[in-house]
Design an enzyme around this catalytic site. Sequence first.
Site, PDB file in Angstrom:
ATOM      1  N   GLN A 205     -20.972   2.807 -13.533  1.00 36.42           N
ATOM      2  CA  GLN A 205     -21.101   3.853 -14.145  1.00 36.42           C
ATOM      3  C   GLN A 205     -21.825   3.474 -15.492  1.00 36.42           C
ATOM      4  O   GLN A 205     -21.201   2.498 -16.231  1.00 36.42           O
ATOM      5  CB  GLN A 205     -19.907   4.622 -14.760  1.00 36.42           C
ATOM      6  N   THR A 206     -22.762   4.244 -16.059  1.00 35.67           N
ATOM      7  CA  THR A 206     -23.116   3.959 -17.349  1.00 35.67           C
ATOM      8  C   THR A 206     -24.025   5.052 -17.901  1.00 35.67           C
ATOM      9  O   THR A 206     -24.665   5.776 -17.233  1.00 35.67           O
ATOM     10  CB  THR A 206     -24.374   2.633 -17.348  1.00 35.67           C
ATOM     11  N   ARG A 207     -23.963   5.211 -19.239  1.00 40.99           N
ATOM     12  CA  ARG A 207     -24.859   5.891 -20.288  1.00 40.99           C
ATOM     13  C   ARG A 207     -25.552   5.441 -21.348  1.00 40.99           C
ATOM     14  O   ARG A 207     -26.076   5.924 -21.948  1.00 40.99           O
ATOM     15  CB  ARG A 207     -23.705   7.249 -20.822  1.00 40.99           C
TER      16      ARG A 207
ATOM     17  N   HIS B  69     -27.544  -4.114 -20.721  1.00 43.68           N
ATOM     18  CA  HIS B  69     -27.846  -5.303 -21.328  1.00 43.68           C
ATOM     19  C   HIS B  69     -27.384  -6.586 -20.589  1.00 43.68           C
ATOM     20  O   HIS B  69     -26.737  -6.342 -19.428  1.00 43.68           O
ATOM     21  CB  HIS B  69     -27.329  -5.255 -22.889  1.00 43.68           C
TER      22      HIS B  69
ATOM     23  N   HIS C 118     -23.640  -6.112 -19.184  1.00 42.28           N
ATOM     24  CA  HIS C 118     -23.524  -5.341 -18.004  1.00 42.28           C
ATOM     25  C   HIS C 118     -24.331  -6.114 -16.708  1.00 42.28           C
ATOM     26  O   HIS C 118     -23.716  -5.845 -15.555  1.00 42.28           O
ATOM     27  CB  HIS C 118     -24.265  -3.969 -18.339  1.00 42.28           C
TER      28      HIS C 118
ATOM     29  N   ARG D  25     -15.025  -2.554 -20.660  1.00 39.71           N
ATOM     30  CA  ARG D  25     -14.167  -2.159 -21.927  1.00 39.71           C
ATOM     31  C   ARG D  25     -14.663  -0.904 -22.574  1.00 39.71           C
ATOM     32  O   ARG D  25     -15.762  -0.223 -22.522  1.00 39.71           O
ATOM     33  CB  ARG D  25     -15.084  -3.315 -23.056  1.00 39.71           C
TER      34      ARG D  25
ATOM     35  N   ALA E  72     -15.915   5.194 -21.201  1.00 41.47           N
ATOM     36  CA  ALA E  72     -15.887   6.745 -21.436  1.00 41.47           C
ATOM     37  C   ALA E  72     -15.442   7.137 -22.795  1.00 41.47           C
ATOM     38  O   ALA E  72     -14.711   8.227 -23.085  1.00 41.47           O
ATOM     39  CB  ALA E  72     -15.266   7.395 -20.354  1.00 41.47           C
TER      40      ALA E  72
END
Length: 354
Positions: free
Chosen positions: A163-165, A169, A172, A258, A261
């Site tokens: 999951q990412t918003r 980088h 990640h 880390r 959300a």
Amino acid sequence: MAELSLTLSERHTADFEMIGNGGFAPLTGFQGSADWERVCSEMRTADGEYWPIPITLATDLECEVGDVVELSSDEGKKLGRITVEEIWERDVKREAEQVYGTTEEAHPGVAAIYEEGNRMIAVPIEVDALPDHDEAFMRRYKTPAEHKADFEARGWKKIVAFQTRNPIHRAHEYLTKAALETCDGLFIHPLIGKTKAGDIPAEVRMRCYEVLMENYYPQDRVVLGVKPAKMHYAGPREAVLHAIVRRNYGATHFIVGRDHAGAGDYYGTYDAQKIFDTIDIEELGIEPLMFEHTFWCNECEGLASNKTCPHEADARLFLSGTKVREMLGNGERPPHEFSRDEVADILIDAYKED
């Protein structure tokens, strides 16, 4: 009976889509008071299934139980209809406290539910169409059922979802590849719905994901999708929601890193990992993979975490989000150890366009 219609807010439009495409299974509509009560207090639906955040429809529409209401998206597209089963009032302060852990309006998720108000309607939905998205998203868009079929066709048994918003980088990239070492495939599944002010626009992030996939991931072991949902910024509870959604899309494992959300300083760095200690993982149906904060270590000459790096802080490269945005705004690439040059170039161009 009067003909009724309702234009959904941006947030409710996203919820409608996630219910309608199967991403929010077992939900079949916007939740009522019994679901709301148990979700707030126990993270379960009235039927007993894990569900951590109420998915409700707040509206001042004048209606009665039994009324059929035609729905349109926030952009005016006709989506389908709902049948009113219950009209009820929620305690918005209680929801804020139990779900978000704070009643402060400065919290973006709390501010959103305060703005919506207390009057709710519980409704199953009938779907004629899903909301529209830009072409950049639609070329990656698949329903949960379609992704499951794709994973099966690829022969993948263990699929790890990320999951990412934000742009991906180097840190990640490191943890997704570490997870991929033990799985058959990686499912990069960015959120493209409503985020908070200051987040990188979704179309820019999509270009970042695609250039990374093209240059740094094995093409036969990674899939890029899109999740048309909004962020709640509910920290630990939202990590559980993200896991459930990825289970519905066919993933067997889910990366929890880390401050997952998070919003500001409302949650502890690893609170989103600790909440899974309270959950029956077998019943949840997807296994969380816990990762610590990763960084570049000059002494290790590579990416590492507190689990793998023995060196002092002065050997480690840390850049705050504020510092990175400042550099990008000035047309400066962050250090290569922090971000791939191709990603930095896309972000610099996007800042210039602003």
